[in-house]
Design a protein around this motif. Structure first.
Motif, short mmCIF file in Angstrom:
data_model
loop_
_atom_site.label_atom_id
_atom_site.label_comp_id
_atom_site.label_asym_id
_atom_site.label_seq_id
_atom_site.Cartn_x
_atom_site.Cartn_y
_atom_site.Cartn_z
N UNK A 170 -11.32 11.45 -3.66
CA UNK A 170 -11.86 12.37 -2.85
C UNK A 170 -11.56 12.08 -1.47
N UNK A 171 -10.83 13.07 -0.68
CA UNK A 171 -10.18 12.88 0.51
C UNK A 171 -10.16 13.79 1.47
N UNK A 172 -11.29 14.08 2.25
CA UNK A 172 -11.25 15.21 3.24
C UNK A 172 -10.16 14.88 4.46
N UNK A 173 -9.83 15.92 5.44
CA UNK A 173 -8.92 15.52 6.29
C UNK A 173 -9.17 16.77 7.38
N UNK A 174 -8.46 16.38 8.68
CA UNK A 174 -8.66 17.24 9.89
C UNK A 174 -7.33 17.01 10.52
N UNK A 175 -6.78 18.16 10.96
CA UNK A 175 -5.80 18.39 11.85
C UNK A 175 -5.72 19.20 13.25
N UNK A 176 -5.58 18.53 14.31
CA UNK A 176 -5.62 19.07 15.54
C UNK A 176 -4.50 19.28 15.96
N UNK A 191 0.83 -0.95 -0.03
CA UNK A 191 0.03 0.02 0.18
C UNK A 191 0.92 1.23 0.03
N UNK A 192 0.82 2.01 -0.95
CA UNK A 192 1.43 3.49 -0.75
C UNK A 192 0.70 4.50 0.10
N UNK A 193 1.86 4.96 0.98
CA UNK A 193 1.24 5.91 2.14
C UNK A 193 1.87 7.22 1.59
N UNK A 194 1.01 8.21 1.62
CA UNK A 194 1.46 9.57 1.54
C UNK A 194 0.85 10.44 2.68
N UNK A 195 1.86 10.87 3.36
CA UNK A 195 1.66 11.67 4.68
C UNK A 195 0.46 12.74 4.24
N UNK A 196 -0.53 13.08 5.10
CA UNK A 196 -1.34 14.27 4.96
C UNK A 196 -0.58 15.31 4.79
N UNK A 197 -1.06 16.27 3.88
CA UNK A 197 -0.37 17.45 3.63
C UNK A 197 -1.34 18.42 4.32
N UNK A 198 -1.49 18.26 5.44
CA UNK A 198 -2.30 19.17 6.26
C UNK A 198 -1.75 19.98 7.28
N UNK A 206 2.52 14.11 14.79
CA UNK A 206 3.79 14.85 14.36
C UNK A 206 4.27 15.63 15.48
N UNK A 207 5.44 15.59 15.77
CA UNK A 207 6.26 16.32 16.73
C UNK A 207 7.08 17.28 16.17
N UNK A 208 6.87 18.48 16.69
CA UNK A 208 7.14 19.57 15.72
C UNK A 208 8.36 20.56 16.80
N UNK A 209 9.52 20.82 16.30
CA UNK A 209 10.28 21.67 16.94
C UNK A 209 10.86 22.83 16.19
N UNK A 250 -2.13 15.85 15.52
CA UNK A 250 -2.90 14.90 15.14
C UNK A 250 -3.59 14.85 13.82
N UNK A 251 -3.57 14.29 12.73
CA UNK A 251 -3.89 14.23 11.52
C UNK A 251 -4.65 13.30 11.25
N UNK A 252 -6.02 13.64 10.40
CA UNK A 252 -6.58 12.24 10.16
C UNK A 252 -7.09 12.59 8.45
N UNK A 253 -6.91 11.57 7.75
CA UNK A 253 -7.38 11.68 6.60
C UNK A 253 -8.21 10.37 5.95
#
Length: 303
Positions: A102-108, A1-8, A57-60, A86-89
């Motif tokens: 079609x792919x909706x998404x959400x990031x908190x 399965x190909x995985x593309x990280x959410x561009x969110x 994702x952890x960001x610095x 925390x991202x969902x797609x």
């Protein structure tokens, strides 16, 4: 399965507003999108229909200095920024629009400051602004993969006029995205991605300041060097195309951000659908904003 990280990615590097320093008062409000937050070697590839993607994702962002309109150090001390997302797609099966999946998404987000700083802000971990992508479409034609999307930033984070512990910007924004990835269909493939984004803003709560529109261009190239392990180089530039308005005491000059860095992506064979990515980028030749080193550690799972 190909995985593309959410561009969110809405929240890649965060800092607060407000400062008593004269130099800081002249800096414009930066865009909500953190340059490079949604950039990867294969980031324009939408996963297959029926795929769920969850990413943490952890960001610095370690800021070395703040620069003025000539790129000179303002003398304000740097700060360290920390955030998590925390991202969902979900790629909806049996639903297409204009021939695209079609792919909706959400990031908190949860952070200690808001995006791109003025000096003088203080840290206080709290929920940040949320990111909702109601429309994302993806097409696949052999080795070419294309994606477009429409994203909204929702001001759910804390914002107080003049506050030093804000985790939100107190405004809505909209972003339009288009990107394409060329990826070889072979063992140990090369991949190249080119993306463009345009973000436009509403007025900020209580201040009536409207940030200038922002245009961003991002590019990446990488290669799978051994099975499951890819190395890549990233570069991006972002600049205001219109000037901020409504600023008390006069509207500041436009800002510009440049970043370059690298990426490591690992897809463990023992856990199909999983992906670990580390991206590190350094700002250079910026104007009217901060400069430093940004990093993102991303754990994603597609199923």
């Amino acid at each position: 399965m190909k995985l593309s990280l959410p561009r969110l990615g809405a929240s890649i590097f965060a800092l607060g507003l407000g400062s008593a320093l004269p130099a800081a008062a002249q800096m414009p409000i930066a865009g909500n999108y953190g340059l490079g937050a949604g950039l990867g070697q294969s980031s324009a590839i939408l996963p297959p229909p029926g795929t769920h993607v969850i990413e943490n994702g952890w960001i610095g962002y370690d800021i070395d200095r703040f620069v003025d309109g000539n790129g000179k150090d303002t003398g304000a001390p740097g700060v360290d920024v920390r955030a998590t997302r925390l991202a969902f797609r979900y790629v909806v099966p049996d639903v297409t629009l204009l021939g695209g999946d079609y792919a909706p998404g959400l990031v908190l987000t949860y952070r200690d400051q808001v995006l791109r700083p003025e000096p003088g802000s203080k840290t206080a971990y709290q929920p940040g602004d949320a990111v909702f992508t109601p429309i994302a479409l993806g097409w696949h034609q052999g080795t070419w993969h294309t994606q477009v999307s429409y994203t909204i930033w929702i001001p759910t984070g804390k914002f107080e006029e003049g506050g030093q512990t804000n985790t939100g910007k107190g405004l809505w924004s909209q972003m339009f995205y288009a990107g394409t990835t060329w990826r070889q269909e072979t063992d140990l493939p090369w991949a190249v991605t080119l993306q463009a984004r345009y973000e436009t803003f509403g007025k900020q709560k209580d201040t009536d300041i409207r940030p200038g529109d922002v245009f961003s261009i991002e590019a990446a190239i990488g290669k799978e060097v051994v099975s499951g392990l890819s190395l890549g180089l990233l570069a991006a530039t972002s600049f205001q195309v219109t000037q901020q308005t409504g600023t008390p005491g006069g509207n500041p000059d436009k800002y510009r951000i440049n970043i370059a860095g690298g990426e490591i992506v690992w897809k463990p064979k023992s856990l199909p659908g999983a992906q670990v990515a580390l991206r590190v980028g350094k700002d250079f030749d910026n104007r009217n904003t901060s400069e430093g080193i940004a990093s993102l550690l991303s754990l994603a799972y597609a199923f």
